[in-house]
Design a protein around this motif. Structure first.
Motif, PDB file in Angstrom:
ATOM      1  N   LEU A   1     -12.621  -3.246 -59.379  1.00  0.00           N
ATOM      2  CA  LEU A   1     -12.338  -2.143 -60.304  1.00  0.00           C
ATOM      3  C   LEU A   1     -11.366  -2.579 -61.396  1.00  0.00           C
ATOM      4  CD1 LEU A   1     -12.006   0.921 -57.888  1.00  0.00           C
ATOM      5  CD2 LEU A   1     -13.956   0.318 -59.340  1.00  0.00           C
ATOM      6  N   ALA A   2     -10.339  -3.310 -61.031  1.00  0.00           N
ATOM      7  CA  ALA A   2      -9.353  -3.751 -62.013  1.00  0.00           C
ATOM      8  C   ALA A   2      -9.976  -4.686 -63.042  1.00  0.00           C
ATOM      9  CB  ALA A   2      -8.183  -4.441 -61.310  1.00  0.00           C
ATOM     10  N   THR A   3     -10.813  -5.588 -62.568  1.00  0.00           N
ATOM     11  CA  THR A   3     -11.442  -6.563 -63.459  1.00  0.00           C
ATOM     12  C   THR A   3     -12.423  -5.910 -64.419  1.00  0.00           C
ATOM     13  OG1 THR A   3     -11.223  -8.287 -61.781  1.00  0.00           O
ATOM     14  CG2 THR A   3     -12.828  -8.676 -63.534  1.00  0.00           C
ATOM     15  N   GLU A   4     -13.117  -4.882 -63.950  1.00  0.00           N
ATOM     16  CA  GLU A   4     -14.160  -4.241 -64.744  1.00  0.00           C
ATOM     17  C   GLU A   4     -13.631  -3.163 -65.690  1.00  0.00           C
ATOM     18  OE1 GLU A   4     -18.035  -4.058 -64.091  1.00  0.00           O
ATOM     19  OE2 GLU A   4     -17.550  -6.181 -63.857  1.00  0.00           O
ATOM     20  N   GLN A   5     -12.401  -2.747 -65.516  1.00  0.00           N
ATOM     21  CA  GLN A   5     -11.866  -1.673 -66.347  1.00  0.00           C
ATOM     22  C   GLN A   5     -11.760  -2.101 -67.804  1.00  0.00           C
ATOM     23  OE1 GLN A   5      -7.811  -0.440 -65.569  1.00  0.00           O
ATOM     24  NE2 GLN A   5      -8.283   1.710 -65.985  1.00  0.00           N
ATOM     25  N   GLN A   6     -12.110  -1.194 -68.695  1.00  0.00           N
ATOM     26  CA  GLN A   6     -12.060  -1.460 -70.126  1.00  0.00           C
ATOM     27  C   GLN A   6     -10.687  -1.102 -70.703  1.00  0.00           C
ATOM     28  OE1 GLN A   6     -15.038  -2.884 -71.571  1.00  0.00           O
ATOM     29  NE2 GLN A   6     -15.206  -3.036 -69.332  1.00  0.00           N
ATOM     30  N   ALA A   7     -10.454  -1.521 -71.935  1.00  0.00           N
ATOM     31  CA  ALA A   7      -9.153  -1.304 -72.574  1.00  0.00           C
ATOM     32  C   ALA A   7      -8.814   0.174 -72.707  1.00  0.00           C
ATOM     33  CB  ALA A   7      -9.139  -1.963 -73.953  1.00  0.00           C
ATOM     34  N   ASN A   8      -9.852   1.031 -72.826  1.00  0.00           N
ATOM     35  CA  ASN A   8      -9.590   2.464 -72.981  1.00  0.00           C
ATOM     36  C   ASN A   8      -9.309   3.159 -71.657  1.00  0.00           C
ATOM     37  OD1 ASN A   8     -12.123   2.580 -71.799  1.00  0.00           O
ATOM     38  ND2 ASN A   8     -13.041   3.870 -73.380  1.00  0.00           N
ATOM     39  N   GLY A   9      -9.376   2.420 -70.543  1.00  0.00           N
ATOM     40  CA  GLY A   9      -9.057   2.983 -69.237  1.00  0.00           C
ATOM     41  C   GLY A   9     -10.251   3.380 -68.409  1.00  0.00           C
ATOM     42  N   ALA A  10     -11.444   3.387 -69.014  1.00  0.00           N
ATOM     43  CA  ALA A  10     -12.653   3.778 -68.299  1.00  0.00           C
ATOM     44  C   ALA A  10     -13.442   2.534 -67.897  1.00  0.00           C
ATOM     45  CB  ALA A  10     -13.501   4.702 -69.162  1.00  0.00           C
ATOM     46  N   TRP A  11     -14.642   2.767 -67.407  1.00  0.00           N
ATOM     47  CA  TRP A  11     -15.536   1.679 -67.017  1.00  0.00           C
ATOM     48  C   TRP A  11     -16.861   1.863 -67.745  1.00  0.00           C
ATOM     49  CZ3 TRP A  11     -11.587   3.453 -64.156  1.00  0.00           C
ATOM     50  CH2 TRP A  11     -10.801   2.518 -63.473  1.00  0.00           C
ATOM     51  N   ILE A  12     -17.628   0.798 -67.876  1.00  0.00           N
ATOM     52  CA  ILE A  12     -18.889   0.855 -68.604  1.00  0.00           C
ATOM     53  C   ILE A  12     -20.028   1.146 -67.636  1.00  0.00           C
ATOM     54  CG2 ILE A  12     -20.569  -0.484 -69.924  1.00  0.00           C
ATOM     55  CD1 ILE A  12     -18.311  -1.943 -71.237  1.00  0.00           C
ATOM     56  N   GLY A  13     -20.864   2.106 -68.013  1.00  0.00           N
ATOM     57  CA  GLY A  13     -22.003   2.479 -67.196  1.00  0.00           C
ATOM     58  C   GLY A  13     -22.385   3.907 -67.488  1.00  0.00           C
ATOM     59  N   ARG A  14     -23.555   4.313 -67.028  1.00  0.00           N
ATOM     60  CA  ARG A  14     -24.062   5.650 -67.334  1.00  0.00           C
ATOM     61  C   ARG A  14     -23.073   6.749 -66.925  1.00  0.00           C
ATOM     62  NH1 ARG A  14     -29.725   8.364 -65.125  1.00  0.00           N
ATOM     63  NH2 ARG A  14     -29.469  10.379 -66.194  1.00  0.00           N
ATOM     64  N   TYR A  15     -22.483   6.600 -65.756  1.00  0.00           N
ATOM     65  CA  TYR A  15     -21.532   7.602 -65.265  1.00  0.00           C
ATOM     66  C   TYR A  15     -20.092   7.094 -65.245  1.00  0.00           C
ATOM     67  CZ  TYR A  15     -25.825   9.800 -63.578  1.00  0.00           C
ATOM     68  OH  TYR A  15     -27.070  10.361 -63.493  1.00  0.00           O
ATOM     69  N   SER A  16     -19.918   5.792 -65.457  1.00  0.00           N
ATOM     70  CA  SER A  16     -18.611   5.175 -65.248  1.00  0.00           C
ATOM     71  C   SER A  16     -17.554   5.597 -66.251  1.00  0.00           C
ATOM     72  CB  SER A  16     -18.757   3.651 -65.250  1.00  0.00           C
ATOM     73  OG  SER A  16     -19.639   3.237 -64.219  1.00  0.00           O
ATOM     74  N   GLY A  17     -17.970   6.181 -67.377  1.00  0.00           N
ATOM     75  CA  GLY A  17     -17.009   6.689 -68.346  1.00  0.00           C
ATOM     76  C   GLY A  17     -16.700   8.155 -68.159  1.00  0.00           C
ATOM     77  N   GLU A  18     -17.275   8.761 -67.124  1.00  0.00           N
ATOM     78  CA  GLU A  18     -17.001  10.171 -66.854  1.00  0.00           C
ATOM     79  C   GLU A  18     -15.574  10.308 -66.328  1.00  0.00           C
ATOM     80  OE1 GLU A  18     -19.328  12.803 -66.760  1.00  0.00           O
ATOM     81  OE2 GLU A  18     -21.233  11.784 -67.030  1.00  0.00           O
ATOM     82  N   PRO A  19     -14.805  11.301 -66.802  1.00  0.00           N
ATOM     83  CA  PRO A  19     -13.434  11.475 -66.313  1.00  0.00           C
ATOM     84  C   PRO A  19     -13.354  11.653 -64.802  1.00  0.00           C
ATOM     85  CG  PRO A  19     -13.793  12.792 -68.276  1.00  0.00           C
ATOM     86  CD  PRO A  19     -15.131  12.255 -67.880  1.00  0.00           C
ATOM     87  N   GLY A  20     -14.393  12.240 -64.199  1.00  0.00           N
ATOM     88  CA  GLY A  20     -14.388  12.405 -62.756  1.00  0.00           C
ATOM     89  C   GLY A  20     -14.450  11.078 -62.027  1.00  0.00           C
ATOM     90  N   VAL A  21     -15.276  10.168 -62.520  1.00  0.00           N
ATOM     91  CA  VAL A  21     -15.370   8.838 -61.916  1.00  0.00           C
ATOM     92  C   VAL A  21     -14.071   8.071 -62.132  1.00  0.00           C
ATOM     93  CG1 VAL A  21     -16.554   6.614 -62.000  1.00  0.00           C
ATOM     94  CG2 VAL A  21     -17.881   8.722 -62.100  1.00  0.00           C
ATOM     95  N   VAL A  22     -13.510   8.177 -63.327  1.00  0.00           N
ATOM     96  CA  VAL A  22     -12.228   7.532 -63.606  1.00  0.00           C
ATOM     97  C   VAL A  22     -11.150   8.085 -62.675  1.00  0.00           C
ATOM     98  CG1 VAL A  22     -10.449   7.150 -65.359  1.00  0.00           C
ATOM     99  CG2 VAL A  22     -12.872   7.044 -65.994  1.00  0.00           C
ATOM    100  N   GLY A  23     -11.198   9.393 -62.434  1.00  0.00           N
ATOM    101  CA  GLY A  23     -10.243  10.009 -61.514  1.00  0.00           C
ATOM    102  C   GLY A  23     -10.374   9.475 -60.102  1.00  0.00           C
ATOM    103  N   LEU A  24     -11.617   9.296 -59.639  1.00  0.00           N
ATOM    104  CA  LEU A  24     -11.823   8.745 -58.295  1.00  0.00           C
ATOM    105  C   LEU A  24     -11.309   7.317 -58.207  1.00  0.00           C
ATOM    106  CD1 LEU A  24     -15.378  10.179 -57.525  1.00  0.00           C
ATOM    107  CD2 LEU A  24     -13.235  10.809 -56.391  1.00  0.00           C
ATOM    108  N   CYS A  25     -11.439   6.559 -59.290  1.00  0.00           N
ATOM    109  CA  CYS A  25     -10.910   5.198 -59.303  1.00  0.00           C
ATOM    110  C   CYS A  25      -9.389   5.206 -59.215  1.00  0.00           C
ATOM    111  CB  CYS A  25     -11.374   4.459 -60.554  1.00  0.00           C
ATOM    112  SG  CYS A  25     -13.144   4.070 -60.582  1.00  0.00           S
ATOM    113  N   VAL A  26      -8.745   6.145 -59.909  1.00  0.00           N
ATOM    114  CA  VAL A  26      -7.291   6.292 -59.798  1.00  0.00           C
ATOM    115  C   VAL A  26      -6.905   6.553 -58.343  1.00  0.00           C
ATOM    116  CG1 VAL A  26      -5.320   7.787 -60.366  1.00  0.00           C
ATOM    117  CG2 VAL A  26      -6.903   7.074 -62.160  1.00  0.00           C
ATOM    118  N   LEU A  27      -7.640   7.470 -57.711  1.00  0.00           N
ATOM    119  CA  LEU A  27      -7.351   7.801 -56.318  1.00  0.00           C
ATOM    120  C   LEU A  27      -7.522   6.595 -55.405  1.00  0.00           C
ATOM    121  CD1 LEU A  27      -9.136  11.272 -56.119  1.00  0.00           C
ATOM    122  CD2 LEU A  27      -6.677  10.851 -56.208  1.00  0.00           C
TER     123      LEU A  27
END
Length: 327
Positions: A44-70
């Protein structure tokens, strides 16, 4: 379930007493779990983008980003000075950037809003960021106002939805309970009405359906059991029958939303019956150990980042760092 996250698949503030991440001393973590979890976080750390999200169909959704934080916080990572502090900070920045100033809505669906709110609640009090308190307060207010507009006293895809389902409702209930645990004044009535909706969707056999008692499924039942357990509402025949329903489905795997199921099943069993959880947890660890990729991720049609966060969080009860995981 025709939507996933965007379409899925989830006052005054007082100091968040007890919102810390103490090291867990009892029941040492097995080397296998630690190795799997550490490998997943590195992915997850390696794949994270500069804007804080991840690249992918759902990976930029705030909910997915929230689960990654958790997933980071659930491992006991120091969110301010630890090796993943910048990853956590960037992800929270992304969530805050996606919150509408006008009404506190995060993202474009109540799934996104619910999981993002949960991430804010679990971060509040442990992350040194003064923006979290007002953002969390606004996010909670939106959940409460959406419930008041809903004819079922529950939630569905948007804040203005008049229908409801158990997956969206469960996501909001957990977020509200986490916010209450963080110190917000969440009305008892809101929790009670949300739980009443879940009760209406519970069959005589204990299973919970999507919008009614029919078509009950283990994934939906795990969501319901998690909500009742976190709300300290474990008394009565209804809760017991739902736990028994899950007991009868310990070998179940959701072929459409496997990691969403595991995320909730781990919490449901842990809070309902720790011995039952230990049985399931051992099987889950073997399953995840066999399916984790060489890069540390888990594969899923919804994207590796959602799958990896869900898989890690399904093992997080082994650590028990997040306040929401406290009994």
């Amino acid at each position: 379930m025709k939507f996933f996250l965007s379409t899925l698949l989830a006052l005054s503030l007082v100091p968040a007493l007890g919102q810390s991440l103490p090291r867990r001393e009892a029941n040492p973590i097995s080397p296998q779990v630690e190795a799997m979890y550490a490998k997943g976080l590195r992915f997850l750390a390696t794949e994270q983008q500069a804007n804080g999200a991840w690249i992918g169909r759902y990976s930029g959704e705030p909910g997915v980003v929230g689960l990654c934080v958790l997933a980071f916080l659930a491992h006991g990572e120091d969110p301010n000075h630890g090796p993943y502090a910048q990853n956590i900070s960037k992800a929270l920045n992304y969530i805050l950037d996606k919150q509408k100033a006008s009404n506190g809505y995060i993202g474009n669906s109540m799934y996104n809003h619910g999981f993002a709110t949960l991430a804010l609640a679990e971060s509040y009090g442990v992350v040194d960021d003064p923006r979290l308190a007002p953002a969390l307060s606004q996010a909670v207010e939106l959940i409460l106002s959406a419930q008041k507009r809903n004819r079922f006293d529950a939630w569905r895809y948007t804040p203005d939805s008049h229908d409801a389902d158990t997956t969206v409702a469960g996501c909001q209930i957990v977020a509200l309970l986490a916010a209450r645990n963080a110190g917000l004044a969440v009305p008892d009535e809101a929790i009670e009405k949300g739980l009443a909706y879940l009760k209406r969707c519970r069959s005589a056999q204990g299973g919970i359906g999507y919008t009614s008692p029919s078509g009950e499924k283990p994934t939906l039942t795990a969501i319901g059991v998690t909500c009742f357990a976190l709300a300290k509402k474990k008394e009565g025949k209804g809760f017991a029958t739902s736990v028994e329903y899950l007991r009868e489905n310990l070998n179940y795997r959701d072929k459409y939303y496997p990691y969403y199921f595991e995320y909730y099943m781990s919490q449901a069993l842990f809070h309902a019956d720790e011995e039952l959880w230990e049985n399931w947890n051992a099987k889950n660890i073997r399953y995840l150990g066999a399916s984790q990729g060489r890069d540390g991720s888990w594969p899923d049609s919804k994207g590796k980042h959602f799958a990896t966060a869900g898989a890690l969080l399904s093992m997080a009860l082994n650590y028990r760092f997040l306040p929401i995981y406290e009994k």
